[in-house]
Design an enzyme around this catalytic site. Structure first.
Site, PDB file in Angstrom:
ATOM      1  N   PHE A   1      94.276  17.855  29.975  1.00  0.00           N
ATOM      2  CA  PHE A   1      95.460  17.735  29.118  1.00  0.00           C
ATOM      3  C   PHE A   1      96.446  18.802  29.531  1.00  0.00           C
ATOM      4  O   PHE A   1      96.103  19.984  29.568  1.00  0.00           O
ATOM      5  CB  PHE A   1      95.078  17.922  27.640  1.00  0.00           C
ATOM      6  CG  PHE A   1      96.253  17.943  26.695  1.00  0.00           C
ATOM      7  CD1 PHE A   1      96.885  16.766  26.323  1.00  0.00           C
ATOM      8  CD2 PHE A   1      96.737  19.141  26.195  1.00  0.00           C
ATOM      9  CE1 PHE A   1      97.967  16.790  25.456  1.00  0.00           C
ATOM     10  CE2 PHE A   1      97.812  19.173  25.323  1.00  0.00           C
ATOM     11  CZ  PHE A   1      98.426  17.985  24.959  1.00  0.00           C
ATOM     12  N   PHE A   2      97.645  18.369  29.912  1.00  0.00           N
ATOM     13  CA  PHE A   2      98.697  19.353  30.170  1.00  0.00           C
ATOM     14  C   PHE A   2     100.076  18.737  30.016  1.00  0.00           C
ATOM     15  O   PHE A   2     100.255  17.535  30.135  1.00  0.00           O
ATOM     16  CB  PHE A   2      98.544  20.022  31.546  1.00  0.00           C
ATOM     17  CG  PHE A   2      98.879  19.169  32.739  1.00  0.00           C
ATOM     18  CD1 PHE A   2     100.181  19.050  33.202  1.00  0.00           C
ATOM     19  CD2 PHE A   2      97.878  18.509  33.432  1.00  0.00           C
ATOM     20  CE1 PHE A   2     100.479  18.284  34.313  1.00  0.00           C
ATOM     21  CE2 PHE A   2      98.166  17.741  34.544  1.00  0.00           C
ATOM     22  CZ  PHE A   2      99.477  17.629  34.987  1.00  0.00           C
ATOM     23  N   ILE A   3     101.009  19.622  29.728  1.00  0.00           N
ATOM     24  CA  ILE A   3     102.422  19.259  29.652  1.00  0.00           C
ATOM     25  C   ILE A   3     103.083  19.751  30.936  1.00  0.00           C
ATOM     26  O   ILE A   3     102.822  20.881  31.380  1.00  0.00           O
ATOM     27  CB  ILE A   3     103.100  19.902  28.409  1.00  0.00           C
ATOM     28  CG1 ILE A   3     102.377  19.492  27.115  1.00  0.00           C
ATOM     29  CG2 ILE A   3     104.588  19.551  28.361  1.00  0.00           C
ATOM     30  CD1 ILE A   3     102.312  18.007  26.845  1.00  0.00           C
TER      31      ILE A   3
ATOM     32  N   GLY B   1     107.100  24.623  26.187  1.00  0.00           N
ATOM     33  CA  GLY B   1     107.861  25.485  25.291  1.00  0.00           C
ATOM     34  C   GLY B   1     108.698  24.730  24.273  1.00  0.00           C
ATOM     35  O   GLY B   1     109.554  25.318  23.617  1.00  0.00           O
TER      36      GLY B   1
ATOM     37  N   TYR C   1      93.833  24.468  20.889  1.00  0.00           N
ATOM     38  CA  TYR C   1      92.698  23.645  20.492  1.00  0.00           C
ATOM     39  C   TYR C   1      92.105  24.112  19.163  1.00  0.00           C
ATOM     40  O   TYR C   1      91.685  23.291  18.343  1.00  0.00           O
ATOM     41  CB  TYR C   1      91.646  23.606  21.591  1.00  0.00           C
ATOM     42  CG  TYR C   1      92.130  22.925  22.853  1.00  0.00           C
ATOM     43  CD1 TYR C   1      92.811  21.713  22.803  1.00  0.00           C
ATOM     44  CD2 TYR C   1      91.912  23.490  24.101  1.00  0.00           C
ATOM     45  CE1 TYR C   1      93.263  21.085  23.949  1.00  0.00           C
ATOM     46  CE2 TYR C   1      92.358  22.862  25.265  1.00  0.00           C
ATOM     47  CZ  TYR C   1      93.030  21.668  25.184  1.00  0.00           C
ATOM     48  OH  TYR C   1      93.471  21.049  26.318  1.00  0.00           O
TER      49      TYR C   1
ATOM     50  N   GLY D   1     107.136  22.472  21.986  1.00  0.00           N
ATOM     51  CA  GLY D   1     106.233  21.953  20.953  1.00  0.00           C
ATOM     52  C   GLY D   1     105.596  20.628  21.311  1.00  0.00           C
ATOM     53  O   GLY D   1     104.927  20.018  20.465  1.00  0.00           O
ATOM     54  N   LEU D   2     105.773  20.179  22.534  1.00  0.00           N
ATOM     55  CA  LEU D   2     105.231  18.876  22.924  1.00  0.00           C
ATOM     56  C   LEU D   2     103.717  18.887  23.028  1.00  0.00           C
ATOM     57  O   LEU D   2     103.060  17.881  22.760  1.00  0.00           O
ATOM     58  CB  LEU D   2     105.852  18.415  24.243  1.00  0.00           C
ATOM     59  CG  LEU D   2     107.359  18.188  24.221  1.00  0.00           C
ATOM     60  CD1 LEU D   2     107.861  17.787  25.607  1.00  0.00           C
ATOM     61  CD2 LEU D   2     107.731  17.139  23.191  1.00  0.00           C
ATOM     62  N   GLY D   3     103.132  20.026  23.416  1.00  0.00           N
ATOM     63  CA  GLY D   3     101.677  20.114  23.499  1.00  0.00           C
ATOM     64  C   GLY D   3     101.036  19.831  22.162  1.00  0.00           C
ATOM     65  O   GLY D   3     100.089  19.051  22.061  1.00  0.00           O
TER      66      GLY D   3
END
Length: 149
Positions: free
Chosen positions: A79-81, A87, A126, A89-91
């Site tokens: 999982f990564f943006i 930066g 997490y 807030g999408l994560g």
């Protein structure tokens, strides 16, 4: 905001391969190229693109592994943006959406993941979602976290 998760296909694989992790995160997670190679090698992996509206902003890979534990395990394996979308807030937004998808798709009692111990940002994210270290390490010696549903 409209969130979409799309399987990696011939139509979006070139765009998926352009996703980049931030330079300081490179020791924490594989590139999308490596992830897609792993997905070809292991039929249980499901690689997906993470979209906000129609813009690809991240990547995830998950799956159900029937040979693990008593009844198999659902893993949120990657999982990564993308670095240019971090930066914002999408994560947090996409992880919440992805967890709900895994619960619906697998009707699972737990979700597993593993992280490099030094990846404090991922550990913090997490933990916000109820994942906790369970004392296990995976075959790469990454620390295993589990979320009870």
């Amino acid at each position: 905001m409209t969130v979409h998760i799309k399987d990696v296909t011939k139509e979006n694989s070139a765009e998926i391969l352009k996703l980049q992790i931030h330079e300081k995160q490179r020791s924490f997670i594989e590139t999308t190229e490596q992830c897609l190679e792993d997905a070809i090698a292991c039929k249980y992996y499901r690689p997906v693109g993470l979209y906000m509206r129609d813009t690809l902003v991240g990547f995830a890979m998950y799956g159900f592994f029937p040979g693990e534990g008593e009844k198999g395990r659902v893993w949120l394996d990657r999982f990564f943006i993308d670095a240019k979308h971090q930066g914002q807030g999408l994560g947090t937004l996409l992880l919440e959406f992805l967890i709900q998808r895994l619960i619906r798709e697998y009707d699972c009692p737990e979700i597993y993941l593993s992280i490099v111990e030094e990846n404090q940002a991922a550990s913090h994210l997490y933990k916000k979602f109820g994942f906790a270290f369970n004392g296990e390490a995976d075959f790469n010696n990454e620390k295993v976290m589990v979320k009870k549903i």
